[in-house]
Design a protein around this motif. Structure first.
Motif, PDB file in Angstrom:
ATOM      1  N   MET A 117      54.812  51.945  43.453  1.00  0.00           N
ATOM      2  CA  MET A 117      53.779  51.215  44.187  1.00  0.00           C
ATOM      3  C   MET A 117      52.384  51.758  43.882  1.00  0.00           C
ATOM      4  O   MET A 117      52.179  52.968  43.852  1.00  0.00           O
ATOM      5  CB  MET A 117      54.041  51.307  45.690  1.00  0.00           C
ATOM      6  N   LYS A 118      51.454  50.835  43.672  1.00  0.00           N
ATOM      7  CA  LYS A 118      50.041  51.178  43.533  1.00  0.00           C
ATOM      8  C   LYS A 118      49.340  50.717  44.802  1.00  0.00           C
ATOM      9  O   LYS A 118      49.432  49.549  45.177  1.00  0.00           O
ATOM     10  CB  LYS A 118      49.430  50.486  42.319  1.00  0.00           C
ATOM     11  N   VAL A 119      48.673  51.630  45.492  1.00  0.00           N
ATOM     12  CA  VAL A 119      47.999  51.300  46.742  1.00  0.00           C
ATOM     13  C   VAL A 119      46.650  50.636  46.444  1.00  0.00           C
ATOM     14  O   VAL A 119      45.816  51.184  45.727  1.00  0.00           O
ATOM     15  CB  VAL A 119      47.792  52.560  47.612  1.00  0.00           C
ATOM     16  N   VAL A 120      46.477  49.434  46.990  1.00  0.00           N
ATOM     17  CA  VAL A 120      45.282  48.625  46.753  1.00  0.00           C
ATOM     18  C   VAL A 120      44.859  48.008  48.078  1.00  0.00           C
ATOM     19  O   VAL A 120      45.704  47.615  48.887  1.00  0.00           O
ATOM     20  CB  VAL A 120      45.577  47.492  45.735  1.00  0.00           C
ATOM     21  N   ASP A 121      43.544  47.931  48.331  1.00  0.00           N
ATOM     22  CA  ASP A 121      43.071  47.231  49.524  1.00  0.00           C
ATOM     23  C   ASP A 121      43.623  45.806  49.509  1.00  0.00           C
ATOM     24  O   ASP A 121      43.644  45.154  48.459  1.00  0.00           O
ATOM     25  CB  ASP A 121      41.541  47.187  49.554  1.00  0.00           C
ATOM     26  N   PHE A 122      44.039  45.321  50.650  1.00  0.00           N
ATOM     27  CA  PHE A 122      44.693  44.017  50.729  1.00  0.00           C
ATOM     28  C   PHE A 122      43.866  42.915  50.082  1.00  0.00           C
ATOM     29  O   PHE A 122      44.405  42.058  49.375  1.00  0.00           O
ATOM     30  CB  PHE A 122      44.982  43.673  52.200  1.00  0.00           C
ATOM     31  N   ALA A 123      42.561  42.944  50.295  1.00  0.00           N
ATOM     32  CA  ALA A 123      41.684  41.894  49.781  1.00  0.00           C
ATOM     33  C   ALA A 123      41.643  41.864  48.253  1.00  0.00           C
ATOM     34  O   ALA A 123      41.271  40.846  47.655  1.00  0.00           O
ATOM     35  CB  ALA A 123      40.274  42.073  50.330  1.00  0.00           C
ATOM     36  N   ASN A 124      42.026  42.955  47.599  1.00  0.00           N
ATOM     37  CA  ASN A 124      41.936  43.042  46.139  1.00  0.00           C
ATOM     38  C   ASN A 124      43.300  42.955  45.440  1.00  0.00           C
ATOM     39  O   ASN A 124      43.379  43.105  44.218  1.00  0.00           O
ATOM     40  CB  ASN A 124      41.257  44.357  45.732  1.00  0.00           C
ATOM     41  N   LEU A 125      44.362  42.705  46.186  1.00  0.00           N
ATOM     42  CA  LEU A 125      45.702  42.720  45.597  1.00  0.00           C
ATOM     43  C   LEU A 125      45.881  41.673  44.500  1.00  0.00           C
ATOM     44  O   LEU A 125      46.421  41.966  43.423  1.00  0.00           O
ATOM     45  CB  LEU A 125      46.754  42.525  46.695  1.00  0.00           C
ATOM     46  N   LEU A 126      45.444  40.453  44.738  1.00  0.00           N
ATOM     47  CA  LEU A 126      45.604  39.395  43.733  1.00  0.00           C
ATOM     48  C   LEU A 126      44.697  39.632  42.527  1.00  0.00           C
ATOM     49  O   LEU A 126      45.033  39.237  41.404  1.00  0.00           O
ATOM     50  CB  LEU A 126      45.340  38.026  44.352  1.00  0.00           C
TER      51      LEU A 126
END
Length: 315
Positions: A117-126
């Motif tokens: 898993m790579k942790v990414v802010d939800f808004a930037n996932l796509l």
């Protein structure tokens, strides 16, 4: 007498020739069998095994992405690290959560060895997905029309809605009591959009943004905001597992932003998407997906059937 002996001799020679011919045919057959094995051509048993494998995959070859993932040894997913959906257990370092358990079973059925898993802010996932930094977005993401313009989504995994979290001693007793209050939410989520609509309609006084669920819950617990609107499953899990939080769910409350959740892949990975959906829908039919939901305290109300869960992608 000589003619008789001659006939016998001729007969004997003919018998010998026929015997040699028959022996030669048998030897040729054996030699062919050895050649088949030596050149790696499928024996009848091997062909049967190959046929069984083809049946498991619907007779189709594996997608390009699935082959790449298997060669790498793991699938890389993007998540904002939110419990109880997709998160790293701080005590064990293991990936856990509802979405992880569903994905783990999908991976098992597709022959994918591991998940990273790579942790990414939800808004930037796509964004990270389309930048090819991850293979899939797995983070309780609602399948919505605007997101379907950006990526392709699997069939729905399950469904749920939002909740409002308030301090245990709060005087807020209904949605109407939120008028003039400072509300927190996480950008990029359906729940932030709901709170924004409340702000636009004058139903709340102010809207504050927080990057993740942890900071969101801390904010309301410390009195930085009067309430937060967030995922109902997250809220219930968080309050039941962390006794230090002096918080409660606003009740009674009827969710406005209920929706269905899926995982996202790039448009060009359509073949991989089909493979994931095949495994997912088999889990729905054999009961294993519902079992996972129940293991997290969810009822059949959260389950989405194969027919009701079909996603229509735009590309």
């Amino acid at each position: 007498m000589k003619k008789m002996n001659l006939r016998k001799s001729i007969a004997g020679i003919l018998i010998l020739v026929m015997a040699l011919a028959l022996t030669g045919c048998g030897s040729k057959s054996n030699d062919n069998s050895k050649e088949t094995a030596a050149t790696g051509e499928a024996t009848p048993t091997a062909k049967t095994e190959e046929g069984a494998k083809a049946a498991d995959t619907g007779g189709a070859a594996e997608s390009k992405l699935l082959k790449k993932i298997k060669e790498t040894g793991y699938i890389t997913i993007g998540s904002s690290n939110d419990a109880p959906f997709c998160y790293t257990d701080v005590s064990t370092g293991e990936l856990k959560g509802i979405d992880i358990e569903i994905l783990r079973e999908i991976c098992k059925r597709l022959g994918i060895p591991d998940i990273k898993m790579k942790v990414v802010d939800f808004a930037n996932l796509l964004v990270e997905l389309n930048n090819n930094n991850i293979d899939m977005v797995v983070d309780a993401m609602y399948v919505k029309d605007e997101r379907l313009q950006v990526a392709a989504f699997t069939d729905k995994w399950y469904q749920e809605g939002e909740a409002v979290v308030i301090p245990s001693d709060s005087a807020i007793a209904s949605k109407e009591d939120l008028k003039g209050k400072d509300i927190g939410a996480q950008p990029g989520t359906t729940f932030y959009e709901t709170a924004q609509k409340w702000l636009d309609d004058g139903k709340i006084g102010k809207l504050d943004a927080f990057d993740n669920q942890a900071t969101l819950m801390t904010a309301v617990n410390m009195g930085k905001v009067d309430a937060v609107v967030t995922d109902g499953i997250v809220a219930g899990y968080t309050l039941s597992s962390d006794s230090s939080l002096k918080l409660k769910l606003l009740s009674p409350y009827e969710a406005e932003a209920s929706g269905q959740i899926g995982a996202a892949v790039r448009f060009e990975d359509e073949d991989f998407l089909k493979e994931v959906n095949t495994a997912l829908n088999a889990m729905k039919e054999d009961g294993s997906l519902l079992t996972i939901l129940k293991n997290y305290g969810l009822t059949e109300d959260y389950f989405v059937s194969v027919d009701d869960g079909k996603t229509t992608n735009v590309k």
